[in-house]
Scaffold this motif. Sequence first.
Motif, PDB file in Angstrom:
ATOM      1  N   GLN A 133      -6.120   0.000   4.451  1.00 17.73           N
ATOM      2  CA  GLN A 133      -5.199  -0.292   3.352  1.00 17.73           C
ATOM      3  C   GLN A 133      -5.791  -1.104   2.203  1.00 17.73           C
ATOM      4  OE1 GLN A 133      -4.467  -0.948   6.612  1.00 17.73           O
ATOM      5  NE2 GLN A 133      -2.837   0.476   7.155  1.00 17.73           N
ATOM      6  N   CYS A 164      -6.561   1.092  -0.722  1.00 20.13           N
ATOM      7  CA  CYS A 164      -5.490   1.978  -1.203  1.00 20.13           C
ATOM      8  C   CYS A 164      -5.633   2.266  -2.696  1.00 20.13           C
ATOM      9  CB  CYS A 164      -4.136   1.334  -0.931  1.00 20.13           C
ATOM     10  SG  CYS A 164      -2.723   2.254  -1.600  1.00 20.13           S
ATOM     11  N   CYS A 188      -5.340   4.808   3.128  1.00 20.01           N
ATOM     12  CA  CYS A 188      -4.196   4.379   3.934  1.00 20.01           C
ATOM     13  C   CYS A 188      -4.089   5.210   5.214  1.00 20.01           C
ATOM     14  CB  CYS A 188      -2.910   4.491   3.122  1.00 20.01           C
ATOM     15  SG  CYS A 188      -2.729   3.236   1.836  1.00 20.01           S
ATOM     16  N   PHE A 219       0.831  -1.200   0.000  1.00 21.24           N
ATOM     17  CA  PHE A 219       0.000   0.000   0.000  1.00 21.24           C
ATOM     18  C   PHE A 219       0.869   1.255   0.000  1.00 21.24           C
ATOM     19  CE2 PHE A 219       0.691  -1.541   4.272  1.00 21.24           C
ATOM     20  CZ  PHE A 219       1.012  -0.422   5.019  1.00 21.24           C
TER      21      PHE A 219
END
Length: 326
Positions: free
Chosen positions: A87, A90, A82, A75
């Motif tokens: 994540q 992302c 994030c 990520f």
Amino acid sequence: MRDVPAPVRRAGEVLLRVHAAALNRVDLYMRDSGSGITHSLPQTLGVEAAGVVVEADADSGLVPGQKAVIYSNAFCGQCRYCLAGDQPLCLRAHIMGEHRDGGFAEYVAMPARCVLPLPDHVDLAEAGALLAAYLTAWRMLFGKRALRPGETVLVAGVGGGVAVACLQLAVHAGARVLVTSSSDQKLARAQALGASGAINYRREKVAKRVMEMTGGEGVDMVIDSSGAASWDDSLRSLRRGGRLVTCGATTGSNPPADLQRIFIRQLEVYGSTGGSVEECRQLIALFASGAVRPVIDRRFALDDIRSAFDALSDGSQFGKLVVTMT
């Protein structure tokens, strides 16, 4: 199988000697086409890996010889998702085995933030089967509207890695678990792991049987990674206000939506894939405690990986198929 140069570790990365990596449905997809996923050939497949640290920056918190497992989502750490600790969403993710070289190799390099330490006592073959199916299952069960003790969950198509992981984690959480399969053998194994009800969908009408098992109310949650083939039964098995969580569409991605049922019964439908770093840490802690251990159906040597892919393709396994490098 081919010999390639060992990956060169860049600053901020960790070089891991891989001990084990499990197979997942996405590996089949990448092998067969990978359509829609940006990648360059040749590319090493494998979205999981556990092993031993070979090289790491001094400030990484990791040392050579330490056991570790890889969080496969490289990520960016900078986008809104994030920064919020989510994540899997992302905007600039590069997933190992999809966008960059993966774990079906003796060595793999990943950013240090994606390499998570393991206690010395854990089994690396089990760890190599932990962070795709079990992390996906963790987020499905506890990510949006968490499964609570005493609730009832239906796991559709038990046998695959995610479904077996959902069964184990739901039982551990104190939920009642019902399962479906076309295999009596898989249903028996699921009951041995704690499932309280089993339905063979070749012989029984799933939704009708679920209603019988729940006193006509339905289940609180359905876990469905199959898609079109099971979707109707999944929706019809839910109680009013229940939720369906999906992470796959192996039998088709466009089932009838049945919108009237969704809004009249006020059902919730969630999509889910992977898990966050924090969820990953929680899962690793549970695994390290010995409370939940990945179910491994078969192990294959790396040079026999074609047989492992064949086994995954025919769907006969119960739990995970793991490739070991040593």
